[in-house]
Write a protein that holds these residues in place. Structure first.
Motif, PDB file in Angstrom:
ATOM      1  N   GLU A 264      52.280  52.333  40.717  1.00 22.72           N
ATOM      2  CA  GLU A 264      51.023  51.610  41.173  1.00 22.72           C
ATOM      3  C   GLU A 264      50.715  52.180  42.542  1.00 22.72           C
ATOM      4  O   GLU A 264      49.391  52.470  42.879  1.00 22.72           O
ATOM      5  CB  GLU A 264      51.234  49.799  41.377  1.00 22.72           C
ATOM      6  N   PHE A 265      51.740  52.284  43.692  1.00 20.80           N
ATOM      7  CA  PHE A 265      51.570  52.797  44.711  1.00 20.80           C
ATOM      8  C   PHE A 265      51.020  54.297  44.800  1.00 20.80           C
ATOM      9  O   PHE A 265      49.953  54.648  45.470  1.00 20.80           O
ATOM     10  CB  PHE A 265      52.580  52.824  45.702  1.00 20.80           C
ATOM     11  N   LEU A 266      51.359  55.173  43.975  1.00 24.93           N
ATOM     12  CA  LEU A 266      51.097  56.479  43.676  1.00 24.93           C
ATOM     13  C   LEU A 266      49.495  56.675  43.201  1.00 24.93           C
ATOM     14  O   LEU A 266      48.683  57.256  43.881  1.00 24.93           O
ATOM     15  CB  LEU A 266      51.948  57.450  42.942  1.00 24.93           C
ATOM     16  N   ARG A 267      49.159  55.776  42.259  1.00 21.07           N
ATOM     17  CA  ARG A 267      47.810  55.571  41.840  1.00 21.07           C
ATOM     18  C   ARG A 267      46.871  55.285  43.174  1.00 21.07           C
ATOM     19  O   ARG A 267      45.943  55.714  43.253  1.00 21.07           O
ATOM     20  CB  ARG A 267      47.767  54.642  40.942  1.00 21.07           C
ATOM     21  N   LEU A 268      47.295  54.309  43.861  1.00 21.04           N
ATOM     22  CA  LEU A 268      46.496  53.630  45.090  1.00 21.04           C
ATOM     23  C   LEU A 268      46.259  54.923  46.109  1.00 21.04           C
ATOM     24  O   LEU A 268      45.293  55.213  46.504  1.00 21.04           O
ATOM     25  CB  LEU A 268      47.284  52.558  45.643  1.00 21.04           C
ATOM     26  N   GLN A 269      47.660  55.577  46.031  1.00 16.71           N
ATOM     27  CA  GLN A 269      47.375  56.776  47.215  1.00 16.71           C
ATOM     28  C   GLN A 269      46.613  57.867  46.973  1.00 16.71           C
ATOM     29  O   GLN A 269      45.978  58.536  47.584  1.00 16.71           O
ATOM     30  CB  GLN A 269      48.935  57.297  47.396  1.00 16.71           C
ATOM     31  N   ARG A 270      46.476  58.036  45.471  1.00 21.87           N
ATOM     32  CA  ARG A 270      45.549  59.216  44.831  1.00 21.87           C
ATOM     33  C   ARG A 270      43.975  58.709  45.359  1.00 21.87           C
ATOM     34  O   ARG A 270      43.394  59.534  45.360  1.00 21.87           O
ATOM     35  CB  ARG A 270      45.756  59.445  43.610  1.00 21.87           C
ATOM     36  N   GLU A 271      43.975  57.274  45.082  1.00 20.41           N
ATOM     37  CA  GLU A 271      42.469  56.973  45.225  1.00 20.41           C
ATOM     38  C   GLU A 271      42.035  56.860  46.768  1.00 20.41           C
ATOM     39  O   GLU A 271      40.839  57.095  47.179  1.00 20.41           O
ATOM     40  CB  GLU A 271      42.645  55.517  44.649  1.00 20.41           C
ATOM     41  N   LEU A 272      43.065  56.559  47.790  1.00 17.09           N
ATOM     42  CA  LEU A 272      42.818  56.134  49.152  1.00 17.09           C
ATOM     43  C   LEU A 272      43.080  57.408  50.003  1.00 17.09           C
ATOM     44  O   LEU A 272      42.284  57.634  51.117  1.00 17.09           O
ATOM     45  CB  LEU A 272      43.444  54.810  49.296  1.00 17.09           C
ATOM     46  N   GLY A 273      43.915  58.351  49.509  1.00 19.52           N
ATOM     47  CA  GLY A 273      44.204  59.558  50.423  1.00 19.52           C
ATOM     48  C   GLY A 273      44.836  59.089  51.721  1.00 19.52           C
ATOM     49  O   GLY A 273      44.412  59.762  52.865  1.00 19.52           O
ATOM     50  N   LYS A 274      45.809  58.171  52.131  1.00 20.03           N
ATOM     51  CA  LYS A 274      46.263  57.900  53.258  1.00 20.03           C
ATOM     52  C   LYS A 274      47.453  58.823  53.526  1.00 20.03           C
ATOM     53  O   LYS A 274      47.913  59.385  52.722  1.00 20.03           O
ATOM     54  CB  LYS A 274      46.723  56.398  53.330  1.00 20.03           C
ATOM     55  N   SER A 275      47.741  59.035  54.942  1.00 23.85           N
ATOM     56  CA  SER A 275      48.701  59.841  55.393  1.00 23.85           C
ATOM     57  C   SER A 275      49.710  58.567  55.455  1.00 23.85           C
ATOM     58  O   SER A 275      49.762  57.810  56.118  1.00 23.85           O
ATOM     59  CB  SER A 275      48.331  60.298  56.713  1.00 23.85           C
ATOM     60  N   VAL A 276      50.649  58.939  54.767  1.00 22.80           N
ATOM     61  CA  VAL A 276      51.921  58.010  54.566  1.00 22.80           C
ATOM     62  C   VAL A 276      53.316  58.516  54.707  1.00 22.80           C
ATOM     63  O   VAL A 276      53.753  59.693  54.561  1.00 22.80           O
ATOM     64  CB  VAL A 276      51.876  57.420  53.136  1.00 22.80           C
ATOM     65  N   VAL A 277      54.095  57.698  55.593  1.00 24.75           N
ATOM     66  CA  VAL A 277      55.445  58.242  56.049  1.00 24.75           C
ATOM     67  C   VAL A 277      56.321  57.037  55.185  1.00 24.75           C
ATOM     68  O   VAL A 277      56.134  55.956  55.891  1.00 24.75           O
ATOM     69  CB  VAL A 277      55.717  58.346  57.267  1.00 24.75           C
ATOM     70  N   LEU A 278      57.254  57.379  54.292  1.00 24.94           N
ATOM     71  CA  LEU A 278      57.886  56.275  53.551  1.00 24.94           C
ATOM     72  C   LEU A 278      59.352  56.515  53.835  1.00 24.94           C
ATOM     73  O   LEU A 278      60.136  57.951  53.603  1.00 24.94           O
ATOM     74  CB  LEU A 278      57.672  56.480  52.049  1.00 24.94           C
TER      75      LEU A 278
ATOM     76  N   LEU B 252      42.859  45.607  44.306  1.00 27.01           N
ATOM     77  CA  LEU B 252      43.129  47.064  44.205  1.00 27.01           C
ATOM     78  C   LEU B 252      44.615  47.096  43.863  1.00 27.01           C
ATOM     79  O   LEU B 252      45.236  48.150  43.358  1.00 27.01           O
ATOM     80  CB  LEU B 252      42.942  47.693  45.673  1.00 27.01           C
ATOM     81  N   VAL B 253      45.394  46.213  44.451  1.00 30.35           N
ATOM     82  CA  VAL B 253      46.920  46.388  44.136  1.00 30.35           C
ATOM     83  C   VAL B 253      47.444  45.669  42.791  1.00 30.35           C
ATOM     84  O   VAL B 253      48.660  45.383  42.566  1.00 30.35           O
ATOM     85  CB  VAL B 253      47.819  45.738  45.314  1.00 30.35           C
ATOM     86  N   GLY B 254      46.394  45.038  41.942  1.00 28.06           N
ATOM     87  CA  GLY B 254      46.832  44.734  40.781  1.00 28.06           C
ATOM     88  C   GLY B 254      47.036  43.107  40.867  1.00 28.06           C
ATOM     89  O   GLY B 254      47.615  42.721  39.678  1.00 28.06           O
ATOM     90  N   LEU B 255      46.472  42.211  41.917  1.00 28.00           N
ATOM     91  CA  LEU B 255      46.610  40.818  41.954  1.00 28.00           C
ATOM     92  C   LEU B 255      45.300  40.237  41.826  1.00 28.00           C
ATOM     93  O   LEU B 255      44.568  40.539  42.642  1.00 28.00           O
ATOM     94  CB  LEU B 255      47.557  40.525  43.166  1.00 28.00           C
ATOM     95  N   ASP B 256      44.925  39.529  40.807  1.00 31.30           N
ATOM     96  CA  ASP B 256      43.625  39.017  40.887  1.00 31.30           C
ATOM     97  C   ASP B 256      43.400  38.023  41.675  1.00 31.30           C
ATOM     98  O   ASP B 256      44.277  36.882  42.109  1.00 31.30           O
ATOM     99  CB  ASP B 256      43.445  38.390  39.461  1.00 31.30           C
ATOM    100  N   PRO B 257      42.390  38.070  42.842  1.00 30.54           N
ATOM    101  CA  PRO B 257      42.497  37.168  43.952  1.00 30.54           C
ATOM    102  C   PRO B 257      42.119  35.771  43.402  1.00 30.54           C
ATOM    103  O   PRO B 257      42.341  34.701  44.288  1.00 30.54           O
ATOM    104  CB  PRO B 257      41.430  37.716  44.877  1.00 30.54           C
TER     105      PRO B 257
ATOM    106  N   ARG C 214      60.475  61.581  43.578  1.00 24.25           N
ATOM    107  CA  ARG C 214      59.417  61.184  42.642  1.00 24.25           C
ATOM    108  C   ARG C 214      57.972  60.921  43.560  1.00 24.25           C
ATOM    109  O   ARG C 214      56.859  61.052  42.682  1.00 24.25           O
ATOM    110  CB  ARG C 214      59.814  60.026  42.041  1.00 24.25           C
ATOM    111  N   MET C 215      58.076  60.302  44.588  1.00 23.93           N
ATOM    112  CA  MET C 215      56.904  59.923  45.472  1.00 23.93           C
ATOM    113  C   MET C 215      56.216  60.956  46.215  1.00 23.93           C
ATOM    114  O   MET C 215      55.087  61.052  46.555  1.00 23.93           O
ATOM    115  CB  MET C 215      57.345  58.467  45.891  1.00 23.93           C
TER     116      MET C 215
END
Length: 320
Positions: free
Chosen positions: A178-192, A121-126, A202-203
């Protein structure tokens, strides 16, 4: 939902790190805390998962007061990403990501399957990276593993403290995307937490600007923050370039488009999508050396945007 009510932190020597903070993060929202060094933004983040105990006030996650919970169990249910990543150097990447699910009692097979899913999901082939050690990865790759590990227990809340600050600017922008894409997919509540106003606008869905003494100077959407700074401190902090930054966070306004009829093809730059920003529209005009750009909604042209239309859209965003 995360709600901080009258939260403050005063140290034994009298230093006020955070001053009576009221802040609410909606479910699925990404909120950025930004401000100068020593203003209390990282302290605020660490009070949410009780790495630092608040002196006064209450902190609730979905209506539950976190100060009444076991701090160890609380932290296991909150994802936490820091600038230094903090991977275990003696463990392979897959094992690093499996850590929290195993603490929750998941079987190794289930934890490994989830770790592989998150790495992908984060773009690293396991199959490529899972058996490597942290020192065999680049800084950006290690940061991705840190995000995967924070998500491994499927937490509703993700706390991030300068997560992209230790990588070079090009990698940083790519990680943000990549993180914004991931956030759109997962919908977590994020404090950055960040010190970079460009990263914040931007984010963030909303941005909290902290001033010295742990005072919340303004809490607003990026467009409101840049268009209507609450005071001189906020105006100085967001910088004289805030007009240009507004272009990056203001979407194209359909109401400001002009009809396509009568416009010659030679006047148009390459077409852009309706969900593009004003910055992207102007970039195409400048790149193609054209006085306007065509705008499409899917495959259908809906009008053209001119520099006057950009100006009208910026003014309309302030009225909203």
């Amino acid at each position: 939902m995360i709600r901080l009510s009258g939260v403050g932190k005063t140290y034994d020597d009298g230093t006020v790190a955070v001053h009576e903070l009221d802040l609410e993060v909606r479910r699925g929202e990404l909120v950025c805390l930004v401000g100068p060094s020593g203003c209390g933004k990282s302290t605020t983040l660490k009070m949410i998962n009780r790495l630092i105990e608040p002196t006064v006030g209450t902190i609730e996650i979905d209506g539950v007061d976190v100060t009444r919970q076991d701090p160890v169990l609380l932290r296991r249910g909150i994802g936490y990403v820091i600038q230094q990543v903090g991977l275990f150097p003696h463990q392979k990447i897959t094992a690093n990501v499996m850590t929290v699910p195993l603490l929750y009692g998941e079987s190794k097979a289930t934890a490994r399957e989830r770790a592989h899913h998150l790495l992908d999901l984060v773009g690293l082939d396991p199959s490529t990276y899972g058996d490597r050690y942290p020192h065999q990865l680049s800084g950006g790759q290690r940061q991705r593993v840190g995000v995967a590990r924070a998500l491994a227990a499927d937490p509703p809340v993700l706390l991030m403290d300068e997560p992209f600050g230790a990588v070079d600017p090009i990698v940083r922008v790519h990680l943000q995307d990549e993180f914004l894409r991931l956030q759109r997919e997962l919908g977590k509540s994020v404090v950055l937490v960040t010190h970079d106003i460009d990263e914040a606008v931007r984010m963030g869905d909303r941005v909290a600007v902290f001033a010295a003494g742990g005072r919340l100077a303004q809490y607003a959407t990026p467009a409101d923050l840049l268009g209507r700074p609450a005071d001189d401190f906020v105006a100085d902090f967001v910088g004289a370039e805030r007009g240009l930054r507004r272009l990056t966070v203001t979407p194209i306004d359909r109401a400001q488009l002009e009809p396509l009829e009568g416009v010659s093809a030679g006047s148009l730059g390459a077409a852009i999508d309706l969900d593009s920003t004003l910055e992207e529209a102007l970039a195409v005009m400048l790149r193609d050396d054209k006085p306007m750009v065509g705008v499409k909604d899917g495959v259908r042209f809906v009008g053209v945007l001119t520099p006057n239309g950009v100006h009208r859209a910026l003014r309309a965003s302030l009225r909203d």
